[in-house]
Enzyme design. Structure first.
Site, PDB file in Angstrom:
ATOM      1  N   GLN A 163       0.828  -1.193   0.000  1.00  0.00           N
ATOM      2  CA  GLN A 163       0.000   0.000   0.000  1.00  0.00           C
ATOM      3  C   GLN A 163       0.865   1.246   0.000  1.00  0.00           C
ATOM      4  O   GLN A 163       2.012   1.226   0.427  1.00  0.00           O
ATOM      5  CB  GLN A 163      -0.941   0.014   1.207  1.00  0.00           C
ATOM      6  CG  GLN A 163      -0.247   0.022   2.552  1.00  0.00           C
ATOM      7  CD  GLN A 163      -1.228  -0.078   3.705  1.00  0.00           C
ATOM      8  OE1 GLN A 163      -2.425  -0.240   3.498  1.00  0.00           O
ATOM      9  NE2 GLN A 163      -0.727   0.019   4.919  1.00  0.00           N
ATOM     10  N   VAL A 166      -1.917   6.735  -1.548  1.00  0.00           N
ATOM     11  CA  VAL A 166      -3.175   6.959  -2.261  1.00  0.00           C
ATOM     12  C   VAL A 166      -3.857   5.663  -2.674  1.00  0.00           C
ATOM     13  O   VAL A 166      -4.885   5.706  -3.353  1.00  0.00           O
ATOM     14  CB  VAL A 166      -2.964   7.839  -3.515  1.00  0.00           C
ATOM     15  CG1 VAL A 166      -2.464   9.218  -3.133  1.00  0.00           C
ATOM     16  CG2 VAL A 166      -2.026   7.160  -4.510  1.00  0.00           C
ATOM     17  N   GLY A 167      -3.328   4.526  -2.298  1.00  0.00           N
ATOM     18  CA  GLY A 167      -3.980   3.294  -2.716  1.00  0.00           C
ATOM     19  C   GLY A 167      -3.312   2.044  -2.188  1.00  0.00           C
ATOM     20  O   GLY A 167      -2.376   2.094  -1.388  1.00  0.00           O
ATOM     21  N   ASP A 280      12.447   6.612 -11.810  1.00  0.00           N
ATOM     22  CA  ASP A 280      12.386   6.029 -10.462  1.00  0.00           C
ATOM     23  C   ASP A 280      12.904   4.596 -10.442  1.00  0.00           C
ATOM     24  O   ASP A 280      12.306   3.725  -9.818  1.00  0.00           O
ATOM     25  CB  ASP A 280      10.955   6.085  -9.927  1.00  0.00           C
ATOM     26  CG  ASP A 280      10.904   5.965  -8.404  1.00  0.00           C
ATOM     27  OD1 ASP A 280      11.929   6.266  -7.756  1.00  0.00           O
ATOM     28  OD2 ASP A 280       9.851   5.573  -7.864  1.00  0.00           O
TER      29      ASP A 280
END
EC number: 2.7.11.1
Length: 526
Positions: A163, A166-167, A280
């Protein structure tokens, strides 16, 4: 999703999602003070993950133009009084004062009974999105996009995989065919609140367009009144980060590191040819397919370019390294393109990002150098005692290699590539001439047959029995809210806006209007 750190230089006038750098600086100027006057500051924020449950969305002002060796012993540096940003590979929870959890085993058959999973006679035919690695053709016409064919009720939740702020990501099983998927469920309200709408739209764009064996596959995307859903291929090997940390000293021998570096390079080359900067790269964002090959994931920080130009060819005499054939110039897609976003992972951030002078696709080659170093030595080359020191090292320190007794045995050829990738000046960095072609021509990869990477046996093969990883149901009953109780948007023909808002629906703008609800069929998967 572990060790996920995000920096945001947000400008309302730019194409990146967010707020202005000066706005943050003015608003937070009384929070932290350094002894020296600062010429420039950048704003940073912490993005939480499954091992950092703090909801603190703190921001910081930090000096990037006056970092020097004297600053490293500056007792007035207040950064450490705040929650540390995550980036300690050997102890990712060290900033909390707790021992880092051991790597989760790749297989734990004792938990399968808890999940009450039915293992059929031939589970490989129904459990995974792909029954056999390399079966998909990845041809240009191998993907059929149609109206979405599923709803949240089409899936059975098995357990929570991870998690973020935001989700959540669940391991789910599609009821109709028993196939396992990783389903990312994103909260619309939180995305709007945290200015991350554009990021999920960029991620979906990449996943929808990508047809590459080293990039995670998207099968369904849809939305409800309150949530967005991305149903992706489930990589049973888990995070490459966890697999790496299950090894002695958390490192790989050079030959194995070369294999994974080659697969990552191939994936980055494809993204660049598609017009995306990844931004990233780190072991946590690399997943292991059950075959052992890598798959890049988590594209929410990726940057698409608006106009993709035609590729060009660099002749041998202009190439960085001697070669027999002309090289495809992947940099030509990003001609005259720069972005000012301040995003990435602390120890992986390139110097030009810290300086806030704009960056190009060259940041991906910098992160590749950090990645290779980390999987060889178990740490990153510029890690300091705090964020201030790390940034100072990135800006001013040369990369060094351990030479103590018992240090990993790394060849001069490999060190040469790392040095070339970690050049501070992006215009002189390896990859600055012809992009991925420069990296692929380096002598470090002389034994790699690039066209046959998918046929090579990976060094790490996940131990998965009966086609299953350890699966167990989650104990959190509240997770059902985002999984099944959301009102399905497509079938109900509801607008993709906040239905709980006091503003009438017909007066609300729809930030998720361009989120496509589709099902993708991939040749070779049926």
């Amino acid at each position: 999703m572990a060790r996920e750190t995000e920096f945001n230089d947000k400008s309302p006038s730019s194409t990146d999602d967010g707020m202005s750098q000066s706005h943050f600086s003015d608003k937070l100027k009384n929070l932290f003070h350094f002894r020296r006057n600062r010429a420039a500051t950048v704003s940073t924020s912490v993005r939480n993950d499954q091992r950092d449950n703090d909801s603190d969305d703190s921001t910081f002002d930090i000096n990037v133009n006056q970092l020097n060796e004297l600053d490293l012993n500056d007792s007035s540096d207040q950064l450490d009084s705040r929650p540390s940003l995550r980036r300690v590979s050997s102890a990712p929870d060290s900033h909390k004062g707790v021992e880092a959890p051991p790597p989760r085993p790749l297989i734990n058959m004792s938990n399968i009974r808890k999940a009450q999973v039915k293992i059929l006679k031939n589970p490989g035919n129904y459990i995974f999105g792909r029954t056999e690695y390399g079966k998909r053709t990845y041809s240009g016409n191998s993907t059929k996009i149609s109206r979405v064919e599923v709803t949240p009720h089409s899936f059975e939740k098995i357990r929570l995989l991870g998690q973020g702020d935001v989700g959540k990501v669940y391991l789910v099983r599609q009821k109709s065919n028993h196939r396992l998927f990783a389903m990312k469920i994103l909260n619309k309200r939180e995305m709007i609140k945290r200015h991350k709408v554009n990021r999920v739209l960029a991620e979906q764009e990449i996943l929808t367009k990508s047809k590459h064996p080293f990039i995670v596959t998207l099968y369904h995307s849809f939305q409800s009144r309150d949530y967005l859903y991305l149903c992706m291929e489930y990589c049973a090997g888990g995070e490459f980060f966890r697999a790496l940390h299950s090894l002695p000293k958390h490192i790989l021998p050079e030959k194995d590191a070369c294999f994974y570096a080659a697969e990552v390079t191939a994936a980055l080359e494809y993204l660049h040819l598609m017009g995306f900067i990844y931004r990233d790269l780190k072991p946590e964002n690399i997943l292991l397919h059950q075959s052992g090959h890598i798959m890049l994931s988590d594209f929410d920080l990726s940057k698409p370019i608006s106009i993709v130009t035609h590729p060009t060819v660099v002749l041998p005499k202009h190439s960085t390294f001697s070669q027999e054939k002309p090289a495809l110039d992947t940099n030509s897609y990003f001609s005259n393109f720069r972005t000012n976003s301040f995003v990435g992972t602390e120890e992986y951030i390139a110097p030009e990002v810290i300086r806030s002078c704009g960056h190009t696709v060259a940041v991906d080659w910098w992160t590749l150098g950090i990645f290779i170093y980390e999987i060889l030595y178990g740490t990153t080359p510029f890690k300091g005692k705090n964020r201030h020191a790390t940034f100072s090292n990135i800006l001013y320190s040369d990369v060094s290699f351990p030479e103590y007794h018992g240090a990993p045995n790394v060849s001069s050829t490999c060190k040469s590539l790392i040095r070339r990738l970690l050049v501070k000046d992006e215009s002189k960095r390896c990859g600055s001439v012809a992009g991925a072609s420069d990296i692929k021509q380096h002598p470090f990869f002389r034994h790699i047959q690039w066209a046959l990477l998918r046929s090579m046996k990976p060094p790490i093969i996940p131990k998965i029995e009966d086609g299953m990883e350890a699966v167990e149901p989650s104990d959190n009953d509240n997770e059902e809210e985002d999984f099944l109780n959301s009102q399905y948007l497509i079938s109900a023909n509801l607008p993709a806006v906040d239905m709980h808002s006091s503003t009438p629906v017909n007066e609300q703008s729809n930030p998720f209007d361009s989120f496509s609800s589709v099902t993708l069929h991939h040749a070779g998967d049926e």
